[in-house]
Design a protein around this motif. Sequence first.
Motif, mmCIF file in Angstrom:
data_model
loop_
_atom_site.group_PDB
_atom_site.id
_atom_site.type_symbol
_atom_site.label_atom_id
_atom_site.label_comp_id
_atom_site.label_asym_id
_atom_site.label_seq_id
_atom_site.Cartn_x
_atom_site.Cartn_y
_atom_site.Cartn_z
ATOM 1 N N PRO A 41 -9.535 -7.881 30.518
ATOM 2 C CA PRO A 41 -10.139 -6.542 30.563
ATOM 3 C C PRO A 41 -9.388 -5.498 29.746
ATOM 4 O O PRO A 41 -9.976 -4.513 29.294
ATOM 5 N N MET A 74 -10.934 -4.819 26.461
ATOM 6 C CA MET A 74 -12.331 -4.408 26.513
ATOM 7 C C MET A 74 -12.432 -2.905 26.750
ATOM 8 O O MET A 74 -11.455 -2.241 27.077
ATOM 9 N N SER A 75 -13.627 -2.362 26.583
ATOM 10 C CA SER A 75 -13.823 -0.916 26.637
ATOM 11 C C SER A 75 -15.051 -0.575 27.469
ATOM 12 O O SER A 75 -15.982 -1.375 27.593
ATOM 13 N N TYR A 76 -15.047 0.626 28.030
ATOM 14 C CA TYR A 76 -16.236 1.128 28.718
ATOM 15 C C TYR A 76 -17.290 1.630 27.732
ATOM 16 O O TYR A 76 -18.455 1.766 28.081
ATOM 17 N N SER A 115 -11.234 -1.935 36.197
ATOM 18 C CA SER A 115 -11.781 -2.407 34.919
ATOM 19 C C SER A 115 -13.243 -2.816 35.025
ATOM 20 O O SER A 115 -13.885 -3.033 33.993
ATOM 21 N N LYS A 138 -16.356 -2.742 32.180
ATOM 22 C CA LYS A 138 -16.062 -2.868 30.755
ATOM 23 C C LYS A 138 -16.884 -4.020 30.186
ATOM 24 O O LYS A 138 -16.978 -5.084 30.803
ATOM 25 N N ARG A 177 -24.300 -3.000 29.425
ATOM 26 C CA ARG A 177 -23.677 -1.680 29.326
ATOM 27 C C ARG A 177 -24.478 -0.657 30.140
ATOM 28 O O ARG A 177 -23.912 0.158 30.865
#
Length: 390
Positions: A32, A35-37, A74, A77, A111
């Motif tokens: 995580p 990874m990104s939001y 996390s 994400k 997302r």
Amino acid sequence: MRIGSLGQVVTGATPRTGDDAAWGNEVDFVTPTEMSYTERGLSECRKLSQRGFDSLQRRLVPAGSISFACIGFSTGKVAQLPCPAVTNQQVNTLIPDPAIVNSDFAYYLLRFRAADIRYIASGSTTPIVNKSTFEAFEVSVPDLSVQEAIASVLGALDDKIAVNERSGGTSLRLADALFSSACQGLGFGPATFGSVATVAGGGTPRTKVDEYWGGDIAWTTPTDVTGLPSPYLFETSRTITAEGLENCASQLYPAHSVFMTSRATIGAFALPQMPAAVNQGFIVVLPPTDELRWWLLHEMRSRVEEMIGLANGSVFLELSRKNFKAMPIRLPADSDVAAFATAVSPLHERAAQAAAESRTLAALRDTLLPQLMSGKLRVRDAERIVEDAV
């Protein structure tokens, strides 16, 4: 449809603790952390060795798979994997069935529903969305032709953002290279960071005093800086009032001051594009001239490892202002400093403009995403909006 019916879901695993031979340069290992939001890709990943990969080979997921972080803070994400990879056990990955769901659409779909999936996490200490729960979550999936059209619209924005990031990164690398060239033959003299510039810090207003918070003054924390794709700060997650500024240890620093994180993560940089205050996790450098600002910024960027070596602390490392101010620096003649500024200032301006455009495009993407996914906005109308933007 259930997420599990869109393809195969794979939960990752981690090599045995202490098995140093499991790590090398063969296969990306995604957690995580990478990874990104908000961003589609990954930050740089650690890699497994062939031995490490052999032990986890059945966990390999192909390029184009959609990874979803499923544990703790996390959770939510999402990343579309650019190449084959293995993830750790905190990530569930959907391998889309192309007959059912377009891979790009699947990324935007997860997302869009990330907050709802986060809500169904279970566990009082560390909430987790396990594989079966993730697979059972229901989503709305239109026909493939509509999926492809939605993915194309949103992907055009992400593609332009990626181009901007590459352009900005190239400009920064060129500026760093020019600095390395300018330093050839220079030694350390009597000048220090503290002797050539004002070195300051920051603080936090009392959090329980409501009158100190929510004003129109940007208040910067290390989290605002460490997540930046390039060192240009346009906004902060929290703001303070004039009264809050009066009751903390920070000044309101002018735009283009040099902010550097100085605790926990040491050596993340930001050039605020607006006046801003900082909390106690920063060293702020205020050069006396614009020309010297560029030189000192790159001197600092080139010496992060040395700064980490000067840090101390039992809970987390912190570089004190005293130690930073005493560091000797390489400093050429004023004419050379001015020539360097003339060369790199346009590079930083170009990179900052690219970062600003990317923020605008990301905001548009995040506005269009729920409208397209919910059917409130027709793809044809979204296409016209995106064409005007890119």
